[in-house]
Scaffold this motif. Structure first.
Motif, PDB file in Angstrom:
ATOM      1  N   ARG A 241      -5.884  -0.709  19.722  1.00 48.98           N
ATOM      2  CA  ARG A 241      -5.869  -1.926  20.525  1.00 48.98           C
ATOM      3  C   ARG A 241      -6.345  -3.138  19.739  1.00 48.98           C
ATOM      4  O   ARG A 241      -6.889  -4.092  20.297  1.00 48.98           O
ATOM      5  CB  ARG A 241      -6.732  -1.768  21.791  1.00 48.98           C
ATOM      6  N   LEU A 242      -6.135  -3.096  18.423  1.00 54.30           N
ATOM      7  CA  LEU A 242      -6.467  -4.241  17.587  1.00 54.30           C
ATOM      8  C   LEU A 242      -5.592  -4.164  16.341  1.00 54.30           C
ATOM      9  O   LEU A 242      -5.324  -3.080  15.837  1.00 54.30           O
ATOM     10  CB  LEU A 242      -7.950  -4.226  17.206  1.00 54.30           C
ATOM     11  N   GLY A 243      -5.164  -5.305  15.870  1.00 54.71           N
ATOM     12  CA  GLY A 243      -4.311  -5.289  14.693  1.00 54.71           C
ATOM     13  C   GLY A 243      -3.090  -6.140  14.943  1.00 54.71           C
ATOM     14  O   GLY A 243      -2.987  -6.817  15.971  1.00 54.71           O
ATOM     15  N   PRO A 244      -2.138  -6.111  14.014  1.00 55.23           N
ATOM     16  CA  PRO A 244      -2.117  -5.330  12.790  1.00 55.23           C
ATOM     17  C   PRO A 244      -3.116  -5.863  11.761  1.00 55.23           C
ATOM     18  O   PRO A 244      -3.476  -7.024  11.807  1.00 55.23           O
ATOM     19  CB  PRO A 244      -0.689  -5.503  12.288  1.00 55.23           C
ATOM     20  N   ALA A 245      -3.519  -4.979  10.862  1.00 60.32           N
ATOM     21  CA  ALA A 245      -4.460  -5.376   9.826  1.00 60.32           C
ATOM     22  C   ALA A 245      -3.904  -4.947   8.466  1.00 60.32           C
ATOM     23  O   ALA A 245      -3.135  -5.669   7.855  1.00 60.32           O
ATOM     24  CB  ALA A 245      -5.830  -4.759  10.108  1.00 60.32           C
ATOM     25  N   LYS A 246      -4.263  -3.738   8.010  1.00 59.24           N
ATOM     26  CA  LYS A 246      -3.785  -3.285   6.703  1.00 59.24           C
ATOM     27  C   LYS A 246      -2.291  -2.971   6.708  1.00 59.24           C
ATOM     28  O   LYS A 246      -1.678  -2.821   5.656  1.00 59.24           O
ATOM     29  CB  LYS A 246      -4.563  -2.064   6.228  1.00 59.24           C
TER      30      LYS A 246
ATOM     31  N   MET B 294       9.996 -17.327   5.812  1.00 56.93           N
ATOM     32  CA  MET B 294       8.853 -16.406   5.764  1.00 56.93           C
ATOM     33  C   MET B 294       9.345 -14.965   5.771  1.00 56.93           C
ATOM     34  O   MET B 294      10.255 -14.620   6.511  1.00 56.93           O
ATOM     35  CB  MET B 294       7.928 -16.637   6.969  1.00 56.93           C
ATOM     36  N   ASN B 295       8.715 -14.142   4.939  1.00 56.57           N
ATOM     37  CA  ASN B 295       8.919 -12.695   4.959  1.00 56.57           C
ATOM     38  C   ASN B 295       7.567 -12.042   5.176  1.00 56.57           C
ATOM     39  O   ASN B 295       6.716 -12.039   4.280  1.00 56.57           O
ATOM     40  CB  ASN B 295       9.537 -12.207   3.650  1.00 56.57           C
ATOM     41  N   ASP B 296       7.372 -11.508   6.369  1.00 49.50           N
ATOM     42  CA  ASP B 296       6.106 -10.852   6.722  1.00 49.50           C
ATOM     43  C   ASP B 296       6.248  -9.367   6.420  1.00 49.50           C
ATOM     44  O   ASP B 296       6.654  -8.573   7.271  1.00 49.50           O
ATOM     45  CB  ASP B 296       5.798 -11.096   8.202  1.00 49.50           C
ATOM     46  N   TRP B 297       5.912  -8.978   5.197  1.00 51.65           N
ATOM     47  CA  TRP B 297       6.030  -7.579   4.782  1.00 51.65           C
ATOM     48  C   TRP B 297       5.167  -6.692   5.675  1.00 51.65           C
ATOM     49  O   TRP B 297       4.055  -7.077   6.067  1.00 51.65           O
ATOM     50  CB  TRP B 297       5.587  -7.420   3.329  1.00 51.65           C
ATOM     51  N   SER B 298       5.653  -5.506   5.985  1.00 52.05           N
ATOM     52  CA  SER B 298       4.967  -4.651   6.961  1.00 52.05           C
ATOM     53  C   SER B 298       5.031  -3.181   6.562  1.00 52.05           C
ATOM     54  O   SER B 298       6.099  -2.682   6.206  1.00 52.05           O
ATOM     55  CB  SER B 298       5.619  -4.804   8.346  1.00 52.05           C
ATOM     56  N   ALA B 299       3.891  -2.514   6.631  1.00 58.62           N
ATOM     57  CA  ALA B 299       3.827  -1.060   6.473  1.00 58.62           C
ATOM     58  C   ALA B 299       3.751  -0.489   7.886  1.00 58.62           C
ATOM     59  O   ALA B 299       2.686  -0.461   8.510  1.00 58.62           O
ATOM     60  CB  ALA B 299       2.615  -0.658   5.641  1.00 58.62           C
ATOM     61  N   ARG B 300       4.880  -0.050   8.413  1.00 56.54           N
ATOM     62  CA  ARG B 300       4.965   0.269   9.838  1.00 56.54           C
ATOM     63  C   ARG B 300       4.126   1.481  10.233  1.00 56.54           C
ATOM     64  O   ARG B 300       3.639   1.548  11.370  1.00 56.54           O
ATOM     65  CB  ARG B 300       6.428   0.507  10.228  1.00 56.54           C
ATOM     66  N   ASP B 301       3.963   2.447   9.334  1.00 54.87           N
ATOM     67  CA  ASP B 301       3.140   3.603   9.703  1.00 54.87           C
ATOM     68  C   ASP B 301       1.674   3.192   9.832  1.00 54.87           C
ATOM     69  O   ASP B 301       0.981   3.599  10.771  1.00 54.87           O
ATOM     70  CB  ASP B 301       3.310   4.759   8.709  1.00 54.87           C
ATOM     71  N   LEU B 302       1.186   2.354   8.919  1.00 45.17           N
ATOM     72  CA  LEU B 302      -0.183   1.861   9.044  1.00 45.17           C
ATOM     73  C   LEU B 302      -0.333   0.974  10.269  1.00 45.17           C
ATOM     74  O   LEU B 302      -1.319   1.060  11.014  1.00 45.17           O
ATOM     75  CB  LEU B 302      -0.577   1.074   7.790  1.00 45.17           C
TER      76      LEU B 302
ATOM     77  N   PRO C  40       0.848  -1.189   0.000  1.00 49.47           N
ATOM     78  CA  PRO C  40       0.000   0.000   0.000  1.00 49.47           C
ATOM     79  C   PRO C  40       0.887   1.244   0.000  1.00 49.47           C
ATOM     80  O   PRO C  40       2.114   1.143   0.093  1.00 49.47           O
ATOM     81  CB  PRO C  40      -0.765  -0.135   1.324  1.00 49.47           C
ATOM     82  N   VAL C  41       0.264   2.396  -0.102  1.00 47.57           N
ATOM     83  CA  VAL C  41       1.031   3.640   0.011  1.00 47.57           C
ATOM     84  C   VAL C  41       1.504   3.766   1.457  1.00 47.57           C
ATOM     85  O   VAL C  41       0.703   3.802   2.383  1.00 47.57           O
ATOM     86  CB  VAL C  41       0.169   4.851  -0.396  1.00 47.57           C
ATOM     87  N   THR C  42       2.798   3.788   1.650  1.00 41.83           N
ATOM     88  CA  THR C  42       3.388   3.803   2.988  1.00 41.83           C
ATOM     89  C   THR C  42       4.737   4.494   2.937  1.00 41.83           C
ATOM     90  O   THR C  42       5.431   4.441   1.921  1.00 41.83           O
ATOM     91  CB  THR C  42       3.561   2.373   3.537  1.00 41.83           C
TER      92      THR C  42
END
Length: 322
Positions: free
Chosen positions: A178-183, A162-170, A121-123
């Motif tokens: 108090r829920l997530g990560p999601a998007k 495994m590579n768990d790609w992550s958009a850290r700002d999102l 996503p845009v991050t």
């Protein structure tokens, strides 16, 4: 044994990787079916291979399985220390982390195979995560719920990278709710290059049952992080056992170890450095993850995908009657 899925001129093959060739399972079985039959059956099938297959260099490897479910743990204390500072703004490890191995469920529909580019996503804070994943199979006489650690060890069919790609700002915004990560996570997870069966890695198990293999992460061929998988807080079978508590683990489930420490992701380094150094991933960067005894998993960062706009939450009256 190495077990893989591949694309051969538009036809999907599933079977063994033997030396430098891919060889279909006897009887046209699939990876999912072999996992459901268990490791002993996989060995039996391997002894009965007669097909010479095709050169590995002539096919494109796919993700080695289509997971039934994916649980990703956070089992490395060093990773938690760094990412807590870099993503959540606090450097301490919650006392609750030490009580049990925590995990989240992620999306089995956005799995990527070796060499398949990720479309984030845009991050402004795109990151990778270097992990080892357990692939669950069947074992004679072992159920799916409330497993002991020994029972859980018997259903560990094998391992993959495994590579768990992550958009850290999102991710950071979502975690504040108090829920997530999601998007911040579910846009892509890379698995591969194949499944290495558990018996192949038995020589790497230490006296306490931890998998003492070296894991390395590279960006554009520059070494970013390195660690031993045995530095995790719980051995991998205990993650499987905990996942099964008052629940079920079934053949085809994938359980990630969590990100290794000492630079297993950029987020940890940002927390320790107090700045975005090394810089976040950008389009064209190539992430290469290498795990001793398992293999190498690489992927390029593709262009970001802009999603359709979504309005903010509406302010409502909170009326209790129409």
């Amino acid at each position: 044994m190495r077990i893989a899925r591949w694309d051969d001129a538009g036809t999907v093959g599933e079977g063994f990787v033997i030396d430098d060739r891919v060889v279909p399972f006897p009887g046209g079985l699939t990876v999912a079916q072999v996992l459901a039959l268990g490791l002993h059956t996989a060995k039996w099938l391997s002894d009965r291979v007669t097909d010479h297959g095709v050169p590995l260099a002539d096919v494109r490897l796919l993700a080695p399985l289509v997971p039934a479910a994916i649980r990703d743990f956070v089992a490395f204390e060093e990773h938690v220390e760094g990412v807590s500072a870099g993503v959540e703004g606090k450097s301490d490890v919650a006392a609750e982390w030490y009580e049990a191995p925590t995990f989240y469920f992620t999306n089995p529909h956005t799995i990527l195979g070796p060499g398949e580019p990720v479309a984030p996503p845009v991050t402004e804070r795109l990151d990778f995560e270097l992990e080892v994943a357990v692939v669950v199979g069947a074992a004679p006489g072992v159920g799916e719920s409330n497993l002991t650690a020994d029972e859980a060890a018997s259903v560990v069919f094998g391992y993959t990278v495994m590579n768990d790609w992550s958009a850290r700002d999102l991710q950071g915004r979502e975690m504040k709710v108090r829920l997530g990560p999601a998007k911040g996570k579910d846009f892509g997870m890379s698995l591969g290059p194949w499944i290495v069966t558990a018996d192949e890695l038995e020589p790497y198990l230490d006296a306490d049952g931890f998998l003492a293999v070296r894991a390395e992460a590279y960006i554009n061929d520059g070494l970013i992080g390195e660690d031993l998988v045995s530095n995790m807080g719980w051995p991998l079978p205990e993650l499987v056992a905990y996942a099964s508590r008052n629940s079920r683990v079934v053949p085809g489930d994938v359980l990630g170890s969590g990100t290794v420490g000492n630079g297993g992701c950029l987020g940890e380094l940002w927390g320790r450095n107090g700045a975005l150094t090394p810089p976040p991933l950008t389009e064209g960067d190539v992430v290469r993850l290498v795990v001793e005894g398992i293999g190498e998993l690489s992927a390029e960062v593709g262009p970001a995908v802009t999603g359709p706009p979504l309005p903010r939450a509406r302010v409502r009256s909170r009326a209790r009657r129409r």
